[in-house]
Design an enzyme around this catalytic site. Structure first.
Site, PDB file in Angstrom:
ATOM      1  N   ARG A   1      33.785  43.469  30.774  1.00 57.29           N
ATOM      2  CA  ARG A   1      33.555  44.283  29.581  1.00 57.29           C
ATOM      3  C   ARG A   1      34.239  45.639  29.586  1.00 57.29           C
ATOM      4  O   ARG A   1      34.299  46.300  28.556  1.00 57.29           O
ATOM      5  CB  ARG A   1      32.036  44.482  29.390  1.00 57.29           C
ATOM      6  CG  ARG A   1      31.329  43.238  28.874  1.00 57.29           C
ATOM      7  CD  ARG A   1      29.832  43.453  28.792  1.00 57.29           C
ATOM      8  NE  ARG A   1      29.224  43.562  30.108  1.00 57.29           N
ATOM      9  CZ  ARG A   1      27.995  44.008  30.330  1.00 57.29           C
ATOM     10  NH1 ARG A   1      27.236  44.410  29.331  1.00 57.29           N
ATOM     11  NH2 ARG A   1      27.510  44.047  31.560  1.00 57.29           N
TER      12      ARG A   1
ATOM     13  N   ASP B   1      30.501  31.759  35.722  1.00 56.98           N
ATOM     14  CA  ASP B   1      29.274  32.447  36.122  1.00 56.98           C
ATOM     15  C   ASP B   1      28.581  31.623  37.194  1.00 56.98           C
ATOM     16  O   ASP B   1      28.665  30.392  37.176  1.00 56.98           O
ATOM     17  CB  ASP B   1      28.348  32.618  34.907  1.00 56.98           C
ATOM     18  CG  ASP B   1      27.229  33.604  35.197  1.00 56.98           C
ATOM     19  OD1 ASP B   1      26.149  33.165  35.655  1.00 56.98           O
ATOM     20  OD2 ASP B   1      27.423  34.813  34.999  1.00 56.98           O
TER      21      ASP B   1
ATOM     22  N   ARG C   1      34.769  38.556  23.384  1.00 49.53           N
ATOM     23  CA  ARG C   1      33.306  38.396  23.385  1.00 49.53           C
ATOM     24  C   ARG C   1      32.671  38.705  22.034  1.00 49.53           C
ATOM     25  O   ARG C   1      31.579  38.222  21.729  1.00 49.53           O
ATOM     26  CB  ARG C   1      32.683  39.273  24.480  1.00 49.53           C
ATOM     27  CG  ARG C   1      32.753  38.658  25.865  1.00 49.53           C
ATOM     28  CD  ARG C   1      31.758  37.528  26.087  1.00 49.53           C
ATOM     29  NE  ARG C   1      30.421  38.051  26.359  1.00 49.53           N
ATOM     30  CZ  ARG C   1      29.409  38.008  25.540  1.00 49.53           C
ATOM     31  NH1 ARG C   1      29.536  37.460  24.347  1.00 49.53           N
ATOM     32  NH2 ARG C   1      28.232  38.507  25.878  1.00 49.53           N
TER      33      ARG C   1
ATOM     34  N   ARG D   1      34.482  40.902  39.056  1.00 54.88           N
ATOM     35  CA  ARG D   1      34.338  41.147  37.620  1.00 54.88           C
ATOM     36  C   ARG D   1      35.568  41.832  37.024  1.00 54.88           C
ATOM     37  O   ARG D   1      35.462  42.610  36.077  1.00 54.88           O
ATOM     38  CB  ARG D   1      33.086  41.990  37.307  1.00 54.88           C
ATOM     39  CG  ARG D   1      31.789  41.286  37.647  1.00 54.88           C
ATOM     40  CD  ARG D   1      30.622  41.766  36.767  1.00 54.88           C
ATOM     41  NE  ARG D   1      29.375  41.216  37.267  1.00 54.88           N
ATOM     42  CZ  ARG D   1      28.393  41.942  37.810  1.00 54.88           C
ATOM     43  NH1 ARG D   1      28.501  43.237  37.898  1.00 54.88           N
ATOM     44  NH2 ARG D   1      27.306  41.355  38.242  1.00 54.88           N
TER      45      ARG D   1
ATOM     46  N   TYR E   1      17.118  33.177  41.074  1.00 52.42           N
ATOM     47  CA  TYR E   1      17.231  33.241  39.609  1.00 52.42           C
ATOM     48  C   TYR E   1      16.401  32.153  38.941  1.00 52.42           C
ATOM     49  O   TYR E   1      15.750  32.373  37.920  1.00 52.42           O
ATOM     50  CB  TYR E   1      18.691  33.088  39.177  1.00 52.42           C
ATOM     51  CG  TYR E   1      19.470  34.377  39.102  1.00 52.42           C
ATOM     52  CD1 TYR E   1      19.122  35.371  38.187  1.00 52.42           C
ATOM     53  CD2 TYR E   1      20.572  34.602  39.924  1.00 52.42           C
ATOM     54  CE1 TYR E   1      19.841  36.554  38.109  1.00 52.42           C
ATOM     55  CE2 TYR E   1      21.301  35.779  39.842  1.00 52.42           C
ATOM     56  CZ  TYR E   1      20.933  36.760  38.940  1.00 52.42           C
ATOM     57  OH  TYR E   1      21.643  37.930  38.857  1.00 52.42           O
TER      58      TYR E   1
END
Length: 366
Positions: free
Chosen positions: A40, A85, A49, A36, A163
């Site tokens: 963010r 992703d 974003r 990552r 998931y």
């Protein structure tokens, strides 16, 4: 001509440290990157974003390329990892996923029962469905200008299955695990389907320009040893074997492959014997224990606790130095034990990367 489609004549590579480490060759300093690293915690990422939703960034090669390059401009990292992703694979199978702020990915129609498997699009052309990832990889290879290698990736089959059944994140994955106990045949059917797509997807990424591959089996630790072996390990082995086989058949060099089965301490010895060049480990295992289980023939990647990046610089440097001394500088790629958290101060990552380089260099001289 569109750079997204020029899949040869890439700029020559200037830093092959991570490729050498992955292949078990000598490195004068220990290579480092972080999961990552495009994320963010970077204000420039938050800026992108603020104008585009998550999956739009994934599906737009110019945007995916831009955020992939952001940490490379800022820090002396030894690899870039394509911004994407793991859930693009379930999307390719026809599942609809929304990124909900504060909650993460949410599937609008999860797999409630084995009958739901019939609703999946099983005969897909992976290259058509996920071609936007390939375009982003190719564009990024050109824009990197050979500065560092580019990593491609996919989620592991058990993690994707979990998931798809849970419909999002879960602390227990109990709905997915219920399938393993109550719907064994359907579970294997779904895992086989996922393996086939993952293999095609990873091969396509290499054809597009990826120079290493990582398989993220992020929910490995939720399974016990027996279930992991039956529903994850055999499929992870199949992925590695088939990807390398298909690359050889296509007369392409087999790129190094990394497996990261988070939480699967009990399987590290087995994970190091299924064909992967690198085994990733999380922060909950001591580096010396990990090395003893994995041995010296396979490279290890990891494993600083991401929360260590909240520590003051002196403490952070001490923790990093201890980690490197325990792993040893060779057959080793420094990383966090999981992804970097969104509220980390970017300067702390700079300290992480610089300390790994400086301390490993010192240790190599002695």
């Amino acid at each position: 001509q569109d750079l997204c489609k020029i899949r040869n004549h890439f700029p020559p590579l200037k830093n092959d440290l991570i490729l050498r480490a992955a292949r078990g060759q000598y490195t004068e300093v220990t290579p480092v990157w972080t999961m990552r690293q495009a994320g963010r915690y970077l204000p420039e990422f938050r800026q992108v974003r603020s104008q585009h939703d998550f999956f739009t960034v994934c599906r737009t090669p110019s945007l995916a390329c831009e955020v992939t390059l952001q940490p490379i401009r800022r820090f002396p990292l030894d690899a870039a990892i394509i911004f994407s992703d793991i859930l693009v694979v379930p999307q390719a199978l026809g599942m609809n996923i929304e990124m909900v702020p504060g909650k993460g990915p949410v599937f609008t129609s999860p797999l409630y029962t084995p009958e739901c498997l019939q609703e999946l699009e099983t005969n897909i052309n992976v290259d058509d469905k996920l071609g936007y990832v390939y375009d982003a990889i190719t564009l990024t290879r050109h824009k990197l200008e050979g500065k560092v290698p580019l990593i491609g990736f996919a989620g592991g089959p058990w993690t994707l299955m979990a998931y798809m059944i849970e419909g999002g994140g879960s602390h227990t994955m109990s709905k997915a695990k219920e399938w393993l106990f109550c719907h064994e045949e359907a579970s294997h059917q779904l895992l086989h389907l996922l393996v086939n797509v993952i293999v095609e997807f990873l091969v396509g990424q290499v054809k597009a320009g990826a120079q290493l591959l990582q398989v993220f089996e992020s929910h490995a630790g939720i399974l016990g040893p027996d279930m992991f072996e039956k529903y994850s390990l055999v499929y992870l082995q199949q992925i590695c074997h088939e990807v390398k086989q298909k690359l050889t058949a296509a007369k392409l060099d087999a790129v190094p492959m990394i497996v990261f089965a988070k939480g699967a301490h009990y399987a590290l010895h087995k994970l190091s014997n299924i064909g992967y060049d690198v085994v990733g480990v999380d922060w909950t295992i001591d580096p010396k224990v990990a090395r003893s289980k994995i041995g010296n023939n396979v490279t290890i990647q990891g494993n600083l606790d991401p929360c260590t990046l909240y520590a003051d610089k002196a403490e952070l440097q001490q923790q990093i130095q201890t980690m490197i001394q325990k792993f040893g500088t060779q057959h080793y790629i420094a990383n966090l034990g999981h992804g970097i958290y969104p509220n980390v101060e970017p300067g702390q990552l700079d300290c992480f990367v610089t300390t790994v380089h400086e301390h490993s260099k010192v240790l190599n001289k002695h």
